[in-house]
Design an enzyme around this catalytic site. Structure first.
Site, PDB file in Angstrom:
ATOM      1  N   SER A 283      -3.032  -8.667  -3.733  1.00  0.00           N
ATOM      2  CA  SER A 283      -4.355  -8.047  -3.862  1.00  0.00           C
ATOM      3  C   SER A 283      -4.451  -7.160  -5.100  1.00  0.00           C
ATOM      4  CB  SER A 283      -4.644  -7.175  -2.639  1.00  0.00           C
ATOM      5  OG  SER A 283      -4.972  -7.945  -1.527  1.00  0.00           O
ATOM      6  N   PRO A 284      -5.673  -6.997  -5.626  1.00  0.00           N
ATOM      7  CA  PRO A 284      -5.865  -6.003  -6.689  1.00  0.00           C
ATOM      8  C   PRO A 284      -5.487  -4.613  -6.182  1.00  0.00           C
ATOM      9  CG  PRO A 284      -7.780  -7.442  -6.480  1.00  0.00           C
ATOM     10  CD  PRO A 284      -6.906  -7.714  -5.295  1.00  0.00           C
TER      11      PRO A 284
ATOM     12  N   GLN B 262      -9.696  -9.164 -12.230  1.00  0.00           N
ATOM     13  CA  GLN B 262     -10.869  -8.737 -11.479  1.00  0.00           C
ATOM     14  C   GLN B 262     -11.712  -7.836 -12.371  1.00  0.00           C
ATOM     15  OE1 GLN B 262     -10.899  -5.507  -8.403  1.00  0.00           O
ATOM     16  NE2 GLN B 262     -11.219  -7.198  -6.964  1.00  0.00           N
TER      17      GLN B 262
ATOM     18  N   ARG C 153      -0.273  -3.596   0.295  1.00  0.00           N
ATOM     19  CA  ARG C 153       0.832  -2.686   0.621  1.00  0.00           C
ATOM     20  C   ARG C 153       2.159  -3.401   0.866  1.00  0.00           C
ATOM     21  NH1 ARG C 153      -3.711  -0.168   2.524  1.00  0.00           N
ATOM     22  NH2 ARG C 153      -3.968   2.032   1.939  1.00  0.00           N
TER      23      ARG C 153
ATOM     24  N   TYR D 110     -19.003  -0.179  -5.660  1.00  0.00           N
ATOM     25  CA  TYR D 110     -19.107  -0.099  -7.111  1.00  0.00           C
ATOM     26  C   TYR D 110     -20.442  -0.696  -7.554  1.00  0.00           C
ATOM     27  CZ  TYR D 110     -14.220   1.190  -6.624  1.00  0.00           C
ATOM     28  OH  TYR D 110     -13.058   1.815  -6.259  1.00  0.00           O
TER      29      TYR D 110
ATOM     30  N   ARG E  29     -15.531 -10.870  -4.910  1.00  0.00           N
ATOM     31  CA  ARG E  29     -15.145  -9.997  -3.796  1.00  0.00           C
ATOM     32  C   ARG E  29     -16.386  -9.281  -3.285  1.00  0.00           C
ATOM     33  NH1 ARG E  29     -10.145  -5.892  -2.619  1.00  0.00           N
ATOM     34  NH2 ARG E  29      -9.202  -7.906  -2.178  1.00  0.00           N
TER      35      ARG E  29
END
Length: 777
Positions: A432-433, A511, A735, A593, A641
């Site tokens: 993941s980013p 991304q 993580r 965002y 996303r």
């Protein structure tokens, strides 16, 4: 040992003002006078157990119904629960053991296909028979059973007893009377169901779908005696109404259900027992005790019947309560310990039950799956049964599901390839980013090279960069990386070259995003979402709404010129990304965002063509997507996303999330990366294992577009389960890859896989087996 003195009968004391005060639980010593409100299995078993453990106790059970009255039919108990009963009261266990019906199989019947999975282990008996056994045990022990008797209010009982156990069910009057203290949250769900019975035993636990002209209906059935089965019929509220069940009485509903599921019943009738259509209610309480009053069973918590845990939880509550009362010197300590012991178990069960409940609520979106995939999806719906667990229970069934999925022999699902446009990913794992916040003036440095390079060497199919900002004003923090200059592009090219050279077969995706109203803040470890102490830059957004009023600055709403300028920033960044040789580009339209701020009704209050309806809110993000897609190489895939829910009232709905995904897919998105939340600060996420994956599942089913699932996916078993069930095409983990950069390679080693989808880099091959951890003689 001298006999214990009989307790003073408090009921004979004259009432005083003390009775009106909140009850206390400070008295030392075990409770001797106990009132139980509710004569269901939990209340009866608690009474019997407490009396058995201390015969000097005076235990009274109030039950408003007659001894023979009961609702529902069969009760399912787990071996774990039965083991607890055996240890606590062998007499009750032996009585139950003689009555139990046991079986191992689950039948899933779907579109004419009957699929059987074995090795599950169920035990059940009739609810009436269970109550009879508990009545007998209570009577044998000297518990006072008061049938057809409404219990006095809990406050009155609390004044005249040492302990009040409220086992008065989902509609608990005790909980309602003290709701300001227990602080219940009661959620009514979207399906209607009815409990019925069949006068023959099913061979297995049977799940069957019926696709009617009114919608999809579901049958849950299981045996509970040598000649009887429980049959539950369930369907969405709108299906229930369309089918006219809201206008039928009990007899008519029973006959109608028997007709709909005539094949499963072999043409036999169903019977009712005070059966009524109802909607399931999930009960959660902030606290389970108040003074000397404690909630158990459905009064304290409920779990959907599809995982068969109502009676199980109530009995286990009784076991834990009795144990804690015996281990602590005061009632306060005992009740605190009881809740501390049981709450994590109950919350875990409720999460599993909620996942199962929602699976059936969304059943209509799953019926088009191939039969065995549908069956696997059903069996793993609660996330408690997984791919690895099911392989242990029934390897033959699991083999057939893997074969249908396309797994070569010996290849776990996660190590099958997946194609997006001209890019074939060698496996289904995505890193993941992860925002690092260590760039200088937007330039990625050595930390980025090592971070992304290490993860690429660790074996995933795709590694994503952090959100790469398209302008200096579009940064989240001063440490965010960017692609608004050629110098930044040169630094990124160094990283893509390393990945392609040293980790061939691993794709690297970029991304692109713009912070919008969530920009000009400190690095995460300095205060997440907190404004900079100095050097803040102006913000832009869909609407002039600060992220946190009084904390974050108010952004300027983008006008037509501003929209065009931002769109050009995205296209310029995309051109640079293509020259950097990134394999995939993702447009960040999530997490509040800039582009996400246009999509959510909570953050877009515009009245022009870029606001209002979903079509208007989609307009600018789609314009940006189209502009980027035009300059991004045709053979390279683009993903988007999205936040599929805002976790806040009035935010993006599930239906809108599907429409958003459909819109991007129609414009050429090759997959949707389905995240959730982070749009508004007052969100209330439902955290838990794989908690975001149901949103990916819904979008995949309804929009027919490939999806990337994210959100607390932490094990390779979870990944395999999600893929085989058809809930995701790719799984992104963050993580776990921080904890272990070689997570994918270690997942291969742990599953005994050594194929081409997870090759160890030549310098690391010596580490492909775990080193010995101690001396072996």
């Amino acid at each position: 040992m001298a006999p214990r003195p009989e307790p003073t009968p408090r009921a004979a004391r004259p009432p005083t003002a003390e009775a009106a005060r909140p009850p206390t639980a400070e008295a030392a010593g075990p409770p001797l006078r106990i009132a139980v409100i509710g004569g269901g299995p939990g209340g009866l078993y608690a009474a019997a157990l407490l009396k058995r453990l201390d015969p000097a106790r005076e235990v009274t059970v109030w039950e408003r119904n007659a001894p023979s009255d009961t609702f529902g039919f069969g009760v399912v108990l787990s071996d774990e629960t039965l083991g607890g009963i055996r240890d606590a009261d062998p007499a009750v266990y032996e009585a139950l053991r003689r009555e139990l019906v046991r079986w191992d199989d689950i039948d899933v019947v779907h579109r004419g296909h009957r699929m059987t999975s074995t090795g599950h282990g169920f035990a059940a008996l009739g609810r009436r028979r269970l109550l009879e056994l508990l009545h007998a045990r209570c009577t044998e022990l000297g518990v006072r059973l008061r049938f057809r008797a409404e219990a006095p209010p809990a406050a009155e009982l609390a004044a005249t007893h040492d302990l009040v156990i409220a086992a008065d069910g989902v509609h608990s009057r005790t909980r309602e009377a003290h709701d300001n203290h227990f602080r219940p949250t009661i959620t009514t769900h979207r399906c209607r169901y009815i409990w019925l019975a069949a006068d023959f035993p099913f061979e297995a636990f049977r799940f069957e779908t019926a696709e009617t002209e009114h919608g999809v209906m579901q049958l849950h059935a299981y045996p509970f005696s040598a000649d009887s089965s429980t049959v539950i019929v369930e369907m969405r509220e709108e299906v229930w109404r369309a089918a006219g069940f809201d206008e039928l009485d009990e007899a008519e509903s029973t006959a109608r259900c028997a007709k709909i599921f005539a094949e499963a019943l072999g043409g036999r009738e169903l019977r009712a027992n005070n059966s009524a259509w109802t909607a399931f209610r999930t009960v959660v309480n902030a606290r389970w005790s108040y003074g000397n009053t404690v909630l158990i069973g459905d009064a304290a918590h409920t779990a959907h019947f599809s995982i068969g845990s109502g009676t199980k939880l109530a009995v286990e509550d009784a076991l834990a309560l009795a144990r804690q009362l015996g281990e602590h010197p005061t009632l306060t300590e005992a009740l605190t310990a009881y809740e501390a012991e049981r709450r994590p178990v109950v919350e875990s069960t409720q999460r599993a039950a909620l996942a199962s409940l929602r699976w059936f609520e969304e059943l209509a979106g799953r019926v088009d799956r191939p039969p065995r995939r549908f069956a696997f999806d059903l069996l793993t719906r609660s996330r408690r049964v997984t791919h690895a667990n099911l392989r242990l229970r029934d390897p033959a069934f699991t083999d057939t599901v893997e074969h249908d999925f396309g797994c070569p022999p010996g290849t776990p699902p996660m190590f099958t390839p997946f194609r997006l446009r001209g890019l074939t990913l060698r496996n289904r794992i995505v890193v993941s980013p992860m925002d690092l916040y260590v760039a200088e003036d937007g330039v990625p440095g050595d930390f980025h090279l090592v971070h992304l390079g290490a993860r690429a060497l660790g074996g995933p199919g795709l590694v994503m960069t952090e959100m790469v900002c398209v302008s200096a004003e579009g940064r989240i923090t001063p440490g965010c990386s960017g692609l608004w200059t050629d110098g930044q592009a040169d630094a990124w090219a160094r990283i893509t070259d390393f990945v392609h050279t040293q980790a061939p077969g691993t794709a690297l995706g970029v991304q692109l995003g713009h912070s919008g109203r969530k920009g000009s803040t400190r690095r995460m470890w300095e205060g997440i979402d907190q404004p900079l102490p100095e050097g803040n830059w102006p913000l832009v957004a869909a609407s002039p709404l600060p992220y946190r009023a009084g904390v974050n600055q108010t952004p300027r709403a983008l006008d037509r010129a501003g929209l065009a300028s931002v769109r050009e920033e995205f296209t310029a960044a995309a051109r640079r990304a293509a020259r950097c040789d990134f394999d995939l580009l993702e447009l960040h339209c999530a997490h509040g965002y800039l582009l996400s701020g246009f999509l959510s009704p909570l953050t877009n209050h515009r009245t022009d063509a870029y606001g209002g309806s979903l079509e208007g809110r989609l307009r600018f993000p789609l314009e940006v997507f189209d502009a980027v897609r035009e300059v991004w190489p045709e053979d390279r895939p683009m993903t988007v996303r999205v936040s599929a829910t805002d976790w806040a009232e009035g935010g993006t709905t599930a239906e809108e999330a599907v429409s958003i995904a459909r819109a991007f897919a129609a414009h050429g998105a090759d997959a949707i990366d389905v995240s959730t939340g982070q749009v508004v600060p007052d969100e209330r996420p439902e955290y838990g294992r794989s908690y975001q994956t149901p949103y990916a599942d819904r979008i995949r089913s309804a929009a027919g577009v490939p999806v990337v699932a994210v959100g607390a996916i932490s094990s390779w078993d979870d990944v395999n389960s999600l893929l085989l069930a058809g809930r995701a095409d790719l799984c992104a983990l963050a993580r776990p890859h921080l904890y272990d950069p070689h997570w994918t390679l270690h997942a291969a080693a742990e599953q005994g896989y050594e194929g081409p989808a997870a090759p160890w880099p030549a310098p690391y091959r010596a580490g492909s087996r775990p080193p010995p951890t101690g001396r072996r003689e």
